[in-house]
Design a protein around this motif. Structure first.
Motif, short mmCIF file in Angstrom:
data_model
loop_
_atom_site.label_atom_id
_atom_site.label_comp_id
_atom_site.label_asym_id
_atom_site.label_seq_id
_atom_site.Cartn_x
_atom_site.Cartn_y
_atom_site.Cartn_z
N ALA A 165 42.77 26.24 37.92
CA ALA A 165 42.52 27.20 36.84
C ALA A 165 43.80 27.66 36.17
CB ALA A 165 41.74 28.41 37.37
N ALA A 166 44.95 27.37 36.77
CA ALA A 166 46.22 27.79 36.17
C ALA A 166 46.46 27.00 34.89
CB ALA A 166 47.36 27.56 37.15
N PRO A 167 46.75 27.65 33.77
CA PRO A 167 46.90 26.95 32.49
C PRO A 167 48.22 26.19 32.41
CG PRO A 167 47.42 29.26 32.21
CD PRO A 167 46.95 29.11 33.63
N GLU A 168 48.20 25.10 31.64
CA GLU A 168 49.43 24.39 31.34
C GLU A 168 50.18 25.17 30.26
OE1 GLU A 168 50.47 21.77 32.89
OE2 GLU A 168 48.66 21.41 34.10
N ARG A 169 51.47 24.90 30.12
CA ARG A 169 52.27 25.59 29.11
C ARG A 169 51.66 25.36 27.72
NH1 ARG A 169 57.18 27.84 28.32
NH2 ARG A 169 57.78 27.51 30.50
N GLY A 170 51.51 26.45 26.99
CA GLY A 170 50.94 26.37 25.65
C GLY A 170 49.44 26.56 25.60
N GLU A 171 48.76 26.38 26.73
CA GLU A 171 47.32 26.60 26.76
C GLU A 171 47.01 28.09 26.88
OE1 GLU A 171 45.68 22.53 28.94
OE2 GLU A 171 45.69 24.44 30.02
N PRO A 172 45.90 28.54 26.29
CA PRO A 172 45.52 29.95 26.45
C PRO A 172 45.23 30.27 27.92
CG PRO A 172 44.28 28.91 24.67
CD PRO A 172 44.98 27.81 25.40
N VAL A 173 45.57 31.47 28.32
CA VAL A 173 45.29 31.93 29.69
C VAL A 173 43.88 32.50 29.71
CG1 VAL A 173 45.97 33.49 31.53
CG2 VAL A 173 47.73 32.43 30.10
N SER A 174 43.02 31.91 30.53
CA SER A 174 41.67 32.42 30.70
C SER A 174 41.72 33.53 31.75
CB SER A 174 40.72 31.31 31.14
OG SER A 174 40.64 30.31 30.15
N LEU A 175 41.38 34.74 31.35
CA LEU A 175 41.60 35.91 32.21
C LEU A 175 40.28 36.49 32.70
CD1 LEU A 175 43.87 37.72 33.30
CD2 LEU A 175 43.63 39.12 31.24
N VAL A 176 40.19 36.66 34.00
CA VAL A 176 39.07 37.33 34.67
C VAL A 176 39.58 38.72 35.04
CG1 VAL A 176 37.58 37.30 36.70
CG2 VAL A 176 38.11 35.17 35.52
N THR A 177 38.94 39.77 34.55
CA THR A 177 39.57 41.08 34.68
C THR A 177 38.57 42.23 34.74
OG1 THR A 177 41.16 42.59 33.63
CG2 THR A 177 39.79 41.27 32.17
N PHE A 178 39.08 43.35 35.27
CA PHE A 178 38.35 44.61 35.20
C PHE A 178 38.30 45.07 33.74
CE2 PHE A 178 40.11 45.08 39.62
CZ PHE A 178 38.88 45.13 40.28
N PRO A 179 37.34 45.91 33.38
CA PRO A 179 37.34 46.49 32.03
C PRO A 179 38.38 47.61 31.94
CG PRO A 179 35.53 47.40 33.30
CD PRO A 179 36.16 46.34 34.17
N PRO A 180 38.71 48.06 30.71
CA PRO A 180 39.55 49.26 30.59
C PRO A 180 38.86 50.43 31.29
CG PRO A 180 39.28 48.16 28.46
CD PRO A 180 38.29 47.53 29.41
N PRO A 181 39.62 51.39 31.90
CA PRO A 181 41.07 51.56 31.82
C PRO A 181 41.82 50.98 33.01
CG PRO A 181 40.06 53.54 32.71
CD PRO A 181 38.95 52.55 32.51
N SER A 182 41.53 49.74 33.37
CA SER A 182 42.16 49.11 34.52
C SER A 182 43.67 49.00 34.36
CB SER A 182 41.57 47.71 34.73
OG SER A 182 42.37 46.95 35.60
#
Length: 283
Positions: free
Chosen positions: A173-190
């Motif tokens: 899942a780690a992106p190659e250089r230049g590829e967008p980072v797909s982020l799995v995250t908590f919602p704000p205000p994390s």
């Protein structure tokens, strides 16, 4: 030796080692940094052994220090068991305790279990949410004690520990250089979300949020499915996920774990705070 070793000196040594810093140990113990340093020096003088190896950038134990630390932990544990036995019947009341979502998956449950066993007369109300939401509830008077996170440099709360944030996920899942980072995250205000986005923005890295969830179990499931990468303290990386330290992702700032609230100054919150500050829940 003709004198018994003062447990106060042992506690200072153990706290310095756990926090990896004399200044952070002093904050946790409510002492001056010079006092903590004097405690360690007095202990070394009494034992006739050098216990700590100190350089400008690191702090470690000598072989003798490792042996003394193991002894210190057993002595301090015995003291704390005695204190719990004597105080168990006296500590009572209701404690409204809030914990950041990250900690629910850690060994915090062990601390709460021991606390409940030692203080059965305390009615514990547990709230789990993002730190920002817990702090809002604290400000409204709805919580007595909060275990959460803060940005490095902030002063609110009593420091428990500093940890480095890490990009975690499946290697593929780690992106190659230049590829967008797909982020799995908590919602704000994390706080971890804010640090991740700041790091990506600082390096002008393209990114997109592929999953948002308020629960760590949901984020872990998404990361395990390869939906994207997430940010977690290194001491709290969920099972099945890896630290992607070798990937082409920006360096992340540290984060600090803190205790805050009026419960720090009164029972039964003061007792639970003591248990958390002296527990090895992130080892």
């Amino acid at each position: 030796m003709t004198r018994l070793i003062d447990p106060v000196l042992l506690r200072s040594l153990a706290t310095v080692v756990r926090s990896r810093s004399f200044s952070r140990a002093a904050e946790q113990l409510g002492l001056r940094q010079s006092t903590v340093s004097q405690h360690v020096q007095r202990l070394e003088a009494q034992l006739g052994r050098r216990l700590l190896l100190r350089t400008t950038h690191s702090l470690g134990l000598t072989p003798e220090g490792e042996a003394v630390l193991a002894f210190a932990r057993s002595v301090l544990d015995a003291h704390e068991r005695l204190e719990r036995t004597l105080a168990g019947g006296a500590v009572r009341g209701r404690l409204r305790f809030g914990a950041s979502e990250d900690f629910v998956q850690s060994r915090l449950s062990e601390v709460l279990r021991d606390f409940r066993a030692a203080y059965p007369s305390v009615d514990l109300e547990l709230s789990v949410a993002l730190t920002g939401l817990l702090n809002d509830a604290l400000a409204r008077g709805e919580l007595d004690l909060v275990l959460g996170k803060r940005h490095v440099g902030e002063t609110k709360g009593v420091l428990v520990r500093r940890d480095r944030l890490a990009w975690v996920g499946l290697p593929q899942a780690a992106p190659e250089r230049g590829e967008p980072v797909s982020l799995v995250t908590f919602p704000p205000p994390s706080i971890t979300r804010a640090i991740a986005l700041a790091a990506l923005t600082a390096e002008s890295r393209p990114w997109r949020i592929t999953c948002t969830c308020a629960g760590l179990s949901g984020l872990r499931a998404a990361a395990l499915a390869g939906v994207g990468v997430m940010v977690q303290p290194r001491s709290l990386i969920p099972d099945g996920l890896q630290d992607l330290a070798g990937s082409d992702l920006p360096r992340l700032a540290d984060v600090e774990f803190v205790l805050d609230g009026p419960g720090l100054r009164r029972e039964p919150g003061r007792t639970l705070a003591h248990e958390i500050l002296n527990a090895e829940i992130w080892d």
